[in-house]
Design an enzyme around this catalytic site. Structure first.
Site, mmCIF file in Angstrom:
data_model
loop_
_atom_site.group_PDB
_atom_site.id
_atom_site.type_symbol
_atom_site.label_atom_id
_atom_site.label_comp_id
_atom_site.label_asym_id
_atom_site.label_seq_id
_atom_site.Cartn_x
_atom_site.Cartn_y
_atom_site.Cartn_z
ATOM 1 N N TYR A 43 -6.588 12.447 -7.527
ATOM 2 C CA TYR A 43 -4.875 12.556 -7.292
ATOM 3 C C TYR A 43 -4.103 13.214 -8.546
ATOM 4 O O TYR A 43 -3.626 12.047 -9.240
ATOM 5 C CB TYR A 43 -4.317 11.510 -6.634
ATOM 6 C CG TYR A 43 -4.896 10.979 -5.524
ATOM 7 C CD1 TYR A 43 -4.842 11.532 -4.140
ATOM 8 C CD2 TYR A 43 -5.999 9.753 -5.568
ATOM 9 C CE1 TYR A 43 -5.534 10.975 -2.892
ATOM 10 C CE2 TYR A 43 -6.429 9.176 -4.315
ATOM 11 C CZ TYR A 43 -6.216 9.798 -3.090
ATOM 12 O OH TYR A 43 -6.843 9.431 -2.060
ATOM 13 N N ASN A 48 4.770 10.036 -4.196
ATOM 14 C CA ASN A 48 5.936 9.218 -3.954
ATOM 15 C C ASN A 48 5.671 7.740 -3.881
ATOM 16 O O ASN A 48 6.163 6.978 -4.732
ATOM 17 C CB ASN A 48 6.363 9.850 -2.673
ATOM 18 C CG ASN A 48 7.799 9.244 -2.213
ATOM 19 O OD1 ASN A 48 8.065 8.296 -2.122
ATOM 20 N ND2 ASN A 48 8.601 10.021 -1.421
ATOM 21 N N TRP A 49 4.991 7.207 -3.057
ATOM 22 C CA TRP A 49 4.888 5.705 -2.972
ATOM 23 C C TRP A 49 4.248 5.104 -3.815
ATOM 24 O O TRP A 49 4.266 3.950 -4.288
ATOM 25 C CB TRP A 49 4.812 5.480 -1.250
ATOM 26 C CG TRP A 49 3.317 5.310 -0.797
ATOM 27 C CD1 TRP A 49 2.510 6.229 -1.189
ATOM 28 C CD2 TRP A 49 2.935 4.283 0.147
ATOM 29 N NE1 TRP A 49 1.521 5.719 -0.172
ATOM 30 C CE2 TRP A 49 1.700 4.540 0.298
ATOM 31 C CE3 TRP A 49 3.553 3.341 0.752
ATOM 32 C CZ2 TRP A 49 1.024 4.071 1.262
ATOM 33 C CZ3 TRP A 49 2.647 2.587 1.610
ATOM 34 C CH2 TRP A 49 1.451 3.044 2.040
ATOM 35 N N ASP A 50 3.221 5.968 -4.495
ATOM 36 C CA ASP A 50 2.372 5.438 -5.446
ATOM 37 C C ASP A 50 3.144 5.295 -6.712
ATOM 38 O O ASP A 50 3.198 4.198 -7.307
ATOM 39 C CB ASP A 50 1.376 6.688 -6.073
ATOM 40 C CG ASP A 50 0.332 6.711 -4.884
ATOM 41 O OD1 ASP A 50 0.330 7.407 -3.755
ATOM 42 O OD2 ASP A 50 -0.871 6.186 -5.149
ATOM 43 N N GLN A 116 7.141 10.182 2.294
ATOM 44 C CA GLN A 116 6.417 8.892 2.290
ATOM 45 C C GLN A 116 7.344 7.755 2.319
ATOM 46 O O GLN A 116 8.505 7.861 2.211
ATOM 47 C CB GLN A 116 5.417 8.912 1.186
ATOM 48 C CG GLN A 116 4.029 9.295 1.339
ATOM 49 C CD GLN A 116 2.805 9.163 0.230
ATOM 50 O OE1 GLN A 116 3.486 8.904 -0.811
ATOM 51 N NE2 GLN A 116 1.948 9.270 0.482
ATOM 52 N N ASP A 173 -3.231 7.225 5.823
ATOM 53 C CA ASP A 173 -3.750 8.605 6.508
ATOM 54 C C ASP A 173 -4.317 8.534 7.910
ATOM 55 O O ASP A 173 -4.099 9.293 8.754
ATOM 56 C CB ASP A 173 -4.506 9.351 5.398
ATOM 57 C CG ASP A 173 -3.746 9.671 4.160
ATOM 58 O OD1 ASP A 173 -2.541 9.258 3.859
ATOM 59 O OD2 ASP A 173 -4.067 10.448 3.292
ATOM 60 N N ARG A 206 -13.853 8.456 3.332
ATOM 61 C CA ARG A 206 -12.626 9.190 3.438
ATOM 62 C C ARG A 206 -12.512 9.596 5.076
ATOM 63 O O ARG A 206 -13.218 9.538 5.830
ATOM 64 C CB ARG A 206 -12.676 10.551 2.623
ATOM 65 C CG ARG A 206 -13.395 10.252 1.205
ATOM 66 C CD ARG A 206 -12.486 9.420 0.530
ATOM 67 N NE ARG A 206 -11.086 10.252 -0.029
ATOM 68 C CZ ARG A 206 -10.157 9.516 -0.651
ATOM 69 N NH1 ARG A 206 -10.355 8.436 -1.065
ATOM 70 N NH2 ARG A 206 -9.085 10.127 -0.833
ATOM 71 N N TRP A 359 -8.367 3.895 5.767
ATOM 72 C CA TRP A 359 -7.530 3.166 6.087
ATOM 73 C C TRP A 359 -8.092 2.583 7.593
ATOM 74 O O TRP A 359 -7.215 2.046 8.438
ATOM 75 C CB TRP A 359 -6.075 3.765 6.502
ATOM 76 C CG TRP A 359 -5.268 4.045 5.261
ATOM 77 C CD1 TRP A 359 -5.311 4.901 4.371
ATOM 78 C CD2 TRP A 359 -4.623 3.012 4.433
ATOM 79 N NE1 TRP A 359 -4.665 5.195 3.187
ATOM 80 C CE2 TRP A 359 -4.172 3.617 3.136
ATOM 81 C CE3 TRP A 359 -4.126 1.622 4.618
ATOM 82 C CZ2 TRP A 359 -3.348 3.225 2.206
ATOM 83 C CZ3 TRP A 359 -3.462 1.263 3.524
ATOM 84 C CH2 TRP A 359 -2.899 1.871 2.474
ATOM 85 N N GLU A 402 -9.375 1.915 -5.663
ATOM 86 C CA GLU A 402 -8.337 2.369 -4.691
ATOM 87 C C GLU A 402 -8.289 1.317 -3.332
ATOM 88 O O GLU A 402 -7.073 0.971 -2.992
ATOM 89 C CB GLU A 402 -8.827 3.674 -4.355
ATOM 90 C CG GLU A 402 -7.762 4.426 -3.558
ATOM 91 C CD GLU A 402 -8.306 5.735 -3.136
ATOM 92 O OE1 GLU A 402 -9.519 6.364 -3.750
ATOM 93 O OE2 GLU A 402 -7.336 6.607 -2.431
#
Ligand code: DGY
Length: 431
Positions: A43, A48-50, A116, A173, A206, A359, A402
């Site tokens: 990345y 945004n939320w990171d 996000q 995601d 992923r 996720w 992560e």
């Protein structure tokens, strides 16, 4: 008498200090000009939320960097109030979908065309409470207000419960919760290349090609109508009232009300406090699932609940959404289903559980942090402590991964991941 316990404590403290130094090193090495990339391998831009979680973790140790992080994010707010999920400060080869695919610029900086969860508002509150810097608050306040107004105006059918129009907007995601709404449309022929799909090491951790075909087609369809939210409300095949986004939205409204009050704007403080309360009531009603004993998401296109037992439902406590009665039930769900694993909290439990895949089962440090914060608001310090302890244990054993396998604890995804480092700093702030 020799007190072995004191020695242990000193050794533990020294180990924690060492880890904190490493965490800062991760953040500094991922830092670019005025912002921090989530990870150097996957990345390479500002997410945004990171950024919000990174700023939260930096607030206590490098407040100047925390403020810069938020300010550079807020500068990318669209005129409409959309706060993009990616800000492409640099050209970088290899990431898809990159700037050309989105085709959007804000003041000459390329951005994505989706958002996000608005974690930036709780992050600003944390920084403001740490620093008392009124100038900083004045600089970011207008963008935050525009952003929250945008959620209510452009992303809600009833001005209470907000919706997303892409799984990436939820941050979770490939949650199994999205399988049904994604299966309900045909993405057609989509051609693209993703680095994580090409990597043998990462492919089974992923989202799959099936998911990516749909992610990409949703981006292309939205771009085709020039990101017009009212048009998309009619035409987008994925419109979901996500439990996690709503919890963070409600907390953002409350935190914004507190910031407004700190600036002496009682009218804005009342407006946003009332918004939070109105949203809470509607969420309690629409997203609660008594059978699963948790909050779920709602598919506006298929007009149905998306029944998945995921950490999104548990994170409702971050927005103080559950009533007392709902909380009692939710706590049972947490104890019986989610704390049954060696490491809390798996991102999902149920038929589609996969301990290594993104996720669909792994533990994430950011959702652990949200849940622990919320549990303390409900007086459940014991459960919150257990979750914090597991987050620390995972990071101390494996490093700043992560995400982590909830059964074995093994680190997954990319290493030297910024929010895992930042939240470790936050978790050990007074250690
Ligand atoms: C990605 O590129 O994997 C991101 O999650 C999209 O936001």
């Amino acid at each position: 008498m020799d007190d072995g316990r004191d020695e242990d404590t000193n050794a533990d403290r020294a180990a924690t200090e060492e880890r904190r130094t490493e965490a800062l090193d991760v953040l500094r090495s991922n830092r670019a000009e005025g912002y921090t990339i989530p990870s150097a391998t996957l990345y390479p831009f500002q997410w945004n939320w990171d950024s919000a979680f990174i700023a939260l973790g930096l607030a206590g140790v490098e407040p100047a960097a925390a403020k810069e992080e938020v300010e550079s994010l807020c500068a990318a707010t669209w005129e409409s109030g959309l706060l993009p999920h990616i800000v492409f400060h640099t050209d970088a080869e290899g990431y898809f979908p990159g700037p050309e695919e989105w085709g959007v610029d804000v003041e000459e900086t390329a951005t994505s065309g989706i958002t996000q969860p608005p974690m930036v508002v709780p992050a600003v509150r944390r920084i403001y409470e740490e620093t008392g810097d009124d100038g900083f608050l004045d600089r970011v306040y207008p963008a935050l207000e525009r952003h929250l107004e945008w959620w209510v105006r452009e992303r809600s059918f009833d001005t209470s419960v907000v919706y997303v129009r892409h799984p990436w907007e939820t941050g979770m995601d490939d949650s199994p919760a999205w399988t049904d709404p994604l299966a309900a449309f045909d993405p057609g022929e989509v051609v693209y290349e993703r680095e994580d799909r090409k990597s043998d090491e990462l492919a089974d951790q992923r989202p799959t090609d099936w998911d990516y075909d749909r992610y990409v087609s949703l981006v292309r369809e939205a771009r085709a109508v020039d990101w017009d939210e009212f048009d998309l409300r009619e035409s987008c095949p994925f419109l979901v009232e996500d439990a996690l986004t709503n919890a963070i939205f409600v907390r953002a409204c409350d935190d914004f009300a507190a910031l407004a009050a700190a600036r002496g704007d009682d009218t804005a403080a009342t407006t946003w406090r009332e918004q939070a309360e109105q949203s809470r009531e509607a969420i309690r009603d629409r997203l609660w699932d008594e059978e699963l004993g948790t909050f779920v998401s709602y598919d506006r296109v298929g007009d149905r609940k998306l029944e998945a037992n995921s950490v999104a439902g548990l994170a409702s406590v971050f927005g103080e959404i559950p009533t007392k009665q709902q909380f009692e039930r939710l706590r049972r769900t947490l104890r019986d289903d989610l704390l049954a694993y060696e490491f809390a909290v798996p991102s999902y439990v149920g038929d589609a559980f996969d301990p290594d895949r993104y996720w669909r089962g792994p533990v994430w440090i950011n959702t652990n942090w949200l849940v622990a914060d919320g549990l303390r608001r409900y007086g459940s310090a014991d459960l919150a402590d257990r979750i914090d302890r597991d987050s620390r244990r995972l990071v101390e054993r494996e490093g700043f991964f992560e995400y982590f396998n909830p059964e074995t604890g093994e680190g997954r995804g990319s290493d030297r991941f910024s929010w895992s480092a930042a939240l470790y700093l936050e978790l050990t702030d007074s250690a």
